[in-house]
Design a protein around this motif. Structure first.
Motif, PDB file in Angstrom:
ATOM      1  N   ILE A 253      25.117 -35.938  -2.821  1.00  0.00           N
ATOM      2  CA  ILE A 253      26.137 -36.699  -2.105  1.00  0.00           C
ATOM      3  C   ILE A 253      25.782 -36.858  -0.629  1.00  0.00           C
ATOM      4  CG2 ILE A 253      27.528 -34.624  -1.677  1.00  0.00           C
ATOM      5  CD1 ILE A 253      28.984 -38.090  -2.407  1.00  0.00           C
ATOM      6  N   CYS A 254      25.072 -35.905  -0.047  1.00  0.00           N
ATOM      7  CA  CYS A 254      24.740 -35.981   1.380  1.00  0.00           C
ATOM      8  C   CYS A 254      23.680 -37.034   1.679  1.00  0.00           C
ATOM      9  CB  CYS A 254      24.280 -34.613   1.901  1.00  0.00           C
ATOM     10  SG  CYS A 254      25.628 -33.415   2.047  1.00  0.00           S
ATOM     11  N   GLU A 255      23.068 -37.617   0.641  1.00  0.00           N
ATOM     12  CA  GLU A 255      22.076 -38.678   0.851  1.00  0.00           C
ATOM     13  C   GLU A 255      22.735 -40.057   0.898  1.00  0.00           C
ATOM     14  OE1 GLU A 255      19.137 -37.521   1.534  1.00  0.00           O
ATOM     15  OE2 GLU A 255      19.908 -35.532   1.007  1.00  0.00           O
ATOM     16  N   ARG A 294      21.658 -29.543   0.004  1.00  0.00           N
ATOM     17  CA  ARG A 294      21.644 -29.330   1.447  1.00  0.00           C
ATOM     18  C   ARG A 294      22.879 -28.538   1.870  1.00  0.00           C
ATOM     19  NH1 ARG A 294      20.810 -35.187   4.072  1.00  0.00           N
ATOM     20  NH2 ARG A 294      21.306 -33.943   5.917  1.00  0.00           N
ATOM     21  N   ASP A 295      22.905 -28.146   3.137  1.00  0.00           N
ATOM     22  CA  ASP A 295      24.104 -27.532   3.710  1.00  0.00           C
ATOM     23  C   ASP A 295      24.999 -28.672   4.183  1.00  0.00           C
ATOM     24  OD1 ASP A 295      26.064 -26.385   5.245  1.00  0.00           O
ATOM     25  OD2 ASP A 295      24.732 -25.058   6.361  1.00  0.00           O
ATOM     26  N   PRO A 296      26.117 -28.952   3.489  1.00  0.00           N
ATOM     27  CA  PRO A 296      26.921 -30.119   3.849  1.00  0.00           C
ATOM     28  C   PRO A 296      27.506 -30.036   5.254  1.00  0.00           C
ATOM     29  CG  PRO A 296      28.076 -28.754   2.245  1.00  0.00           C
ATOM     30  CD  PRO A 296      26.691 -28.221   2.343  1.00  0.00           C
ATOM     31  N   LEU A 297      27.880 -28.832   5.683  1.00  0.00           N
ATOM     32  CA  LEU A 297      28.448 -28.693   7.018  1.00  0.00           C
ATOM     33  C   LEU A 297      27.395 -28.983   8.082  1.00  0.00           C
ATOM     34  CD1 LEU A 297      31.054 -28.108   8.439  1.00  0.00           C
ATOM     35  CD2 LEU A 297      30.495 -25.676   8.436  1.00  0.00           C
ATOM     36  N   VAL A 300      27.187 -32.608   8.447  1.00  0.00           N
ATOM     37  CA  VAL A 300      28.290 -33.110   9.269  1.00  0.00           C
ATOM     38  C   VAL A 300      27.957 -32.936  10.745  1.00  0.00           C
ATOM     39  CG1 VAL A 300      30.694 -32.705   9.918  1.00  0.00           C
ATOM     40  CG2 VAL A 300      30.048 -32.722   7.503  1.00  0.00           C
ATOM     41  N   ARG A 301      27.454 -31.766  11.111  1.00  0.00           N
ATOM     42  CA  ARG A 301      27.126 -31.502  12.515  1.00  0.00           C
ATOM     43  C   ARG A 301      26.017 -32.418  13.020  1.00  0.00           C
ATOM     44  NH1 ARG A 301      27.043 -25.213  11.044  1.00  0.00           N
ATOM     45  NH2 ARG A 301      29.246 -24.710  11.375  1.00  0.00           N
ATOM     46  N   ASP A 308      35.537 -36.375   7.930  1.00  0.00           N
ATOM     47  CA  ASP A 308      36.759 -36.543   7.139  1.00  0.00           C
ATOM     48  C   ASP A 308      36.450 -36.588   5.648  1.00  0.00           C
ATOM     49  OD1 ASP A 308      35.442 -38.953   7.398  1.00  0.00           O
ATOM     50  OD2 ASP A 308      37.198 -40.102   8.046  1.00  0.00           O
ATOM     51  N   LEU A 309      35.290 -37.162   5.273  1.00  0.00           N
ATOM     52  CA  LEU A 309      34.890 -37.177   3.866  1.00  0.00           C
ATOM     53  C   LEU A 309      34.546 -35.766   3.394  1.00  0.00           C
ATOM     54  CD1 LEU A 309      34.259 -38.723   1.282  1.00  0.00           C
ATOM     55  CD2 LEU A 309      31.967 -39.159   2.176  1.00  0.00           C
ATOM     56  N   TYR A 310      33.889 -35.008   4.259  1.00  0.00           N
ATOM     57  CA  TYR A 310      33.541 -33.625   3.926  1.00  0.00           C
ATOM     58  C   TYR A 310      34.802 -32.818   3.592  1.00  0.00           C
ATOM     59  CZ  TYR A 310      32.452 -28.699   4.844  1.00  0.00           C
ATOM     60  OH  TYR A 310      32.350 -27.330   4.753  1.00  0.00           O
TER      61      TYR A 310
END
Length: 470
Positions: A253-255, A294-297, A300-301, A308-310
């Motif tokens: 999802i992070c891609e 991946r590390d989703p947070l 985000v950073r 907001d999606l996270y």
């Protein structure tokens, strides 16, 4: 006249290179598919009219005609046909054109056997009537077990906690966010959530956000209408619509590109889908499960994933531990895979001998469960049966690198990475210096380096492996 069931499952291969014809046909036939081969566009169209195949594997470069034009003719005759376009490496734009023109999937040469068979199986599954998923039971430990025997295996403390979380959350509508290294079984976890839910009889639709070109991803997720763009010759429902009444699994999802993240957020907030080119949205009832290695947070950073999606997706987190941290789960998975593969191959194996049972948990398993399954398949295929011993394992397992691959870094005597010091180098050498310097800065972490360099981790892994070859 409708084709019979046997004809409907025929795979038509249109490929002009004789050696590739032989290889592709052999792989398909070994997997149980009925295959017909054509070497030219003209012959392919004749076979297509006669056989009405369910799936067409189509090389886009043919001696007598452009493959894209042939595909359009085929889809005009039978729009329900699943066409898998095949193109050479470096011609990805052609694959994108084919997808826009109605291709079900595409393969870029060279591709491996699993990717090849997976594309065909997915296409056939879309053509055949859906079967209800296997029934689900829960044992005393609330462990999700599928009655077809393909259990979500693992009795370690970490896996017991995961089984408990799945049992608690499955029947809710809460979004599940699965994290873990590649190969740890994130999709199996998603399937377990689906199978334990009230939606178990509905569809489970999996979409890999990192494997689809970004300019096609919106159409794959939300669908498109006929005529919405050049080559859109028919309406196409997206994955969100196909998952109506069931579960949509968004892997990697992070891609997802930022523009599509905005549309996904709207979808989550409104439960409506608006295909590309559609005037009005339609309501769907979909449960979302997503995953990332991946590390989703951290994404985000870094500004690569909407905050907001996270928070909208990160409701119930489940972390799949690496295989090296799961203790005796390695033995459970290995033996289950051994007996399943042995049955498929018609071999008689008794199990793992004591020495091997002690060895397997001590190995690093950088490829996690996926690597272990490949090892057991190798053992079954290359040996006739009996007890599995250490000598039967493929070489190099004890020396396998950890998932945090440390690439060879630049020699300390090398000049600093400055533009004037790169003059005179080949482009390949300069690229290697840049990659090595970036990896060195992040202590050999490929995922971190890939984000800074804005390339996929798999690209860096391939380059590192290429440097290591003599």
């Amino acid at each position: 006249m409708k084709p019979n069931t046997q004809a409907a499952q025929t795979v038509l291969l249109v490929e002009d290179t004789l050696s590739l014809q032989l290889v592709y046909r052999s792989v398909l036939a070994s997997a149980g598919h009925r295959v017909t081969v054509a070497g030219t566009a003209a012959e392919g169209l004749v076979q297509f009219r006669n056989l009405q195949p369910a799936v067409v594997l189509l090389d886009l470069v043919l001696p007598d005609r452009d493959g894209l034009m042939l595909m359009q003719d085929m889809l005009a005759l039978r729009p329900e046909t699943c066409v898998i376009a095949i193109t050479a490496n470096g011609s990805v734009n052609r694959a994108v054109e084919a997808m826009r023109a109605g291709a079900h999937d595409f393969l870029v040469k060279p591709f491996d056997e699993n990717r090849f068979l997976g594309a065909v199986q997915n296409a056939l599954a879309e053509r055949l009537p859906r079967k209800a998923p296997p029934a689900v039971e829960s044992d005393a430990n609330d462990r999700a077990v599928l009655q077809d025997g393909s259990s979500f295996i693992g009795s370690s403390d970490a896996m017991q906690r995961i089984h408990g979380t799945i049992a608690s959350v499955a029947r809710s509508m809460a979004t599940v966010f699965i994290t873990g290294e590649s190969g740890t079984g994130k999709e199996l976890c998603a399937l377990a959530v689906h199978a334990n839910s009230a939606r178990a009889n509905g569809p489970f639709i999996a979409l890999n956000c990192g494997a689809i070109p970004q300019d096609l991803l919106e159409s794959e997720v939300f669908g498109h209408m006929k005529g919405s763009f050049t080559g859109a010759i028919s309406d196409k429902p997206g994955a969100a619509t196909a998952a109506d009444g069931g579960t949509l699994f968004l892997d990697e999802i992070c891609e997802m590109a930022p523009a599509l993240q905005t549309k996904l957020l709207r979808f989550l907030q409104t439960s409506t889908v608006q295909p590309v080119g559609a005037i009005r949205p339609r309501k769907v009832n979909v449960r979302i499960v997503c995953a990332t290695n991946r590390d989703p947070l951290e994404a985000v950073r870094a500004g690569q994933f909407r905050e907001d999606l996270y928070y909208r997706l990160f409701v119930v987190p489940i972390h799949m531990p690496p295989l090296r941290d799961r203790g005796q789960d390695v033995i459970e998975i290995a033996e289950a895979a051994l007996f399943r593969f042995a049955e498929e191959e018609g071999r008689a194996f008794y199990g793992l001998d004591p020495g091997l049972r002690m060895l397997l948990p001590r190995l690093p398993w950088p490829g996690n469960v996926r690597q272990l399954l490949n090892v057991m398949r190798n053992v079954v295929v290359l040996n006739s049966g009996g007890w599995v011993t250490e000598q039967m394992l493929p070489p190099g397992l004890d020396a396998a690198p950890s998932p945090q691959i440390v690439a060879p870094v630049a020699d300390q005597k090398d000049p600093p990475l400055a533009p004037e010091n790169l003059v005179g180098m080949s482009l390949a050498a300069a690229e290697r210096r840049l990659i090595e310097a970036t990896l060195s800065r992040f202590d050999g972490s490929v995922p971190k380096a890939s984000r800074v360099l804005e390339v996929s981790p798999s690209t860096l892994y391939r380059k590192i492996e290429g440097w290591a070859k003599p």
